[in-house]
Design an enzyme around this catalytic site. Sequence first.
Site, PDB file in Angstrom:
ATOM      1  N   LYS A 194       0.855  -1.184   0.000  1.00 16.93           N
ATOM      2  CA  LYS A 194       0.000   0.000   0.000  1.00 16.93           C
ATOM      3  C   LYS A 194       0.892   1.235   0.000  1.00 16.93           C
ATOM      4  CE  LYS A 194      -3.706   2.330   2.537  1.00 16.93           C
ATOM      5  NZ  LYS A 194      -4.560   2.284   3.744  1.00 16.93           N
ATOM      6  N   ARG A 204     -10.720  10.467   1.571  1.00 15.49           N
ATOM      7  CA  ARG A 204     -10.664  11.171   2.857  1.00 15.49           C
ATOM      8  C   ARG A 204     -11.936  11.970   3.106  1.00 15.49           C
ATOM      9  NH1 ARG A 204      -4.168  12.227   2.298  1.00 15.49           N
ATOM     10  NH2 ARG A 204      -3.658  10.035   2.658  1.00 15.49           N
ATOM     11  N   ARG A 215       1.097  10.092   5.820  1.00 15.63           N
ATOM     12  CA  ARG A 215       1.312   8.700   6.238  1.00 15.63           C
ATOM     13  C   ARG A 215       2.581   8.114   5.616  1.00 15.63           C
ATOM     14  NH1 ARG A 215      -5.057   7.888   5.310  1.00 15.63           N
ATOM     15  NH2 ARG A 215      -5.740   8.548   7.386  1.00 15.63           N
ATOM     16  N   GLU A 231       7.416  -6.683   1.553  1.00 18.05           N
ATOM     17  CA  GLU A 231       6.218  -6.529   2.367  1.00 18.05           C
ATOM     18  C   GLU A 231       5.228  -7.680   2.138  1.00 18.05           C
ATOM     19  OE1 GLU A 231       5.436  -4.465   4.661  1.00 18.05           O
ATOM     20  OE2 GLU A 231       6.588  -2.611   4.398  1.00 18.05           O
ATOM     21  N   LYS A 246      -2.414  -1.595  -3.521  1.00 18.37           N
ATOM     22  CA  LYS A 246      -3.234  -0.387  -3.503  1.00 18.37           C
ATOM     23  C   LYS A 246      -2.327   0.829  -3.625  1.00 18.37           C
ATOM     24  CE  LYS A 246      -6.581   2.126  -0.651  1.00 18.37           C
ATOM     25  NZ  LYS A 246      -7.317   2.178   0.635  1.00 18.37           N
ATOM     26  N   SER A 272     -10.214   5.751  -4.849  1.00 22.26           N
ATOM     27  CA  SER A 272     -11.143   6.858  -5.058  1.00 22.26           C
ATOM     28  C   SER A 272     -10.678   7.847  -6.112  1.00 22.26           C
ATOM     29  CB  SER A 272     -11.371   7.579  -3.732  1.00 22.26           C
ATOM     30  OG  SER A 272     -10.142   8.077  -3.208  1.00 22.26           O
ATOM     31  N   TYR A 311     -15.417   0.931  -6.921  1.00 22.39           N
ATOM     32  CA  TYR A 311     -16.674   1.602  -6.620  1.00 22.39           C
ATOM     33  C   TYR A 311     -17.688   1.410  -7.742  1.00 22.39           C
ATOM     34  CZ  TYR A 311     -13.770   3.625  -3.013  1.00 22.39           C
ATOM     35  OH  TYR A 311     -12.925   3.774  -1.936  1.00 22.39           O
TER      36      TYR A 311
END
Length: 323
Positions: A194, A204, A215, A231, A246, A272, A311
Site C-alpha cells: 500500500k 478522505r 502517512r 512486504e 493499492k 477513489s 466503486y
Amino acid sequence: MIERPRRLRSTAAVRRLVRETHLVPSQLVLPMFVAEGITEPRPIASMPGVVQHSRESARKAYAEAVELGLGGVMLFGVPEHKDAQGSGALDPEGILNVAIADARAEVGDDLLVMSDLCLDEFTDHGHCGVLDAHGRVDNDATVEIYGRMGVAQAQAGAHVVAPSGMMDGQIDVIRRDLDVAGHEDVVVLAYAAKYASAFYGPFREAVDSSLQGDRRTYQQDPGNRRESLRETLLDVEQGADIVMVKPAMSYLDILADVRAAVDVPVAAYQVSGEYAMVEAAAAQGWIDRDRAIDESLLSIRRAGADIVLTYWAAEVARRLRSR
C-alpha cells in the site's frame, strides 16, 4: 502472407471467443461507507454516484450485491465521534461493527462481508495507529489494538478482515488473536503493498478524515518497487490468506510482480482518485465513460489481480448481466 492476426479481430463474436481476460461479477468487491447518525444516504461530492450509507440504505445495497453476484462488500465505518485511541473501532456498538452485523443478518453466507481493519476512521488525528509521546505512530502498540479489532470484527460477523494500516507485524498479531479467540475460519486480506499515494484524496472526504500530516512513515514510497515484494512475502509468511496492492492503476507493475511471487489470491484496489478522474473526464465528454471503466478494470485483471475492489462493482455487474 501467412500471419494475419487481424482475422481474430474481425467481428465481435470472434473477439469474444479469443479474449484472454474477462470481467465477471464474482471477481468484484464493492467498497461501502456506512455513517453513524444519518437516516438517508449522504452524497460524496468528489465521488459522483458514491454515498455515505445509512444503516438502512446499506442493507439494501448488501441485498443488491447478492442479487448481482458480487464477490463481496468491503465496509468502512464513519463514526460521529473520534478520540486519540480510536476506541470506536473496538466498541461492539461502534458503527463499523454494527454495519458488519447488519450485513451478515441481511446476506448470511451468500456474500462475503469484508471489513477494513484500521484506526484512521476512528482517531481524531486521522492516523492509522495510536501516537507515542513524540506524536509518531507507535507500531507495536497499534498492532496489539489491531489484534483486538480483528476479534471484534469477527465477533460481529465479518468473513474477511482487511488490515490496511501498513504496520510491521500486523498480520502475525491479527492471525494469532483470531485463532486464540476461535475464529480460525476468518480470512485475512492483507493490504500488503500500500503506497503513500495522491490518489486517496476523495476517500478522505468519504470517511470524514481528520488526518494531520501524512502517512509517509508507514505507507510505501511510490518510487519503490522491490520493497513491495518484501512486504508481501512477509505478510504471506505471517498468515495472510489474500494479499492486495493499492492503488491499482498506477501500480500495475507492482501488481504483476506480486502475482508472479505468491501462490495466494491477489487483490487490487481501484481507489477513489482513479474513480474520480474517470468520472470527471466523462462528465466533460472527454472520454467514453463505460468503455473507460471496463478498460481500467481489464487492465487490473490483466496485470494479475484475481479480485478487484472498485466503486463501480455494482454498475459493472449490472452491465455484464445485460450483455
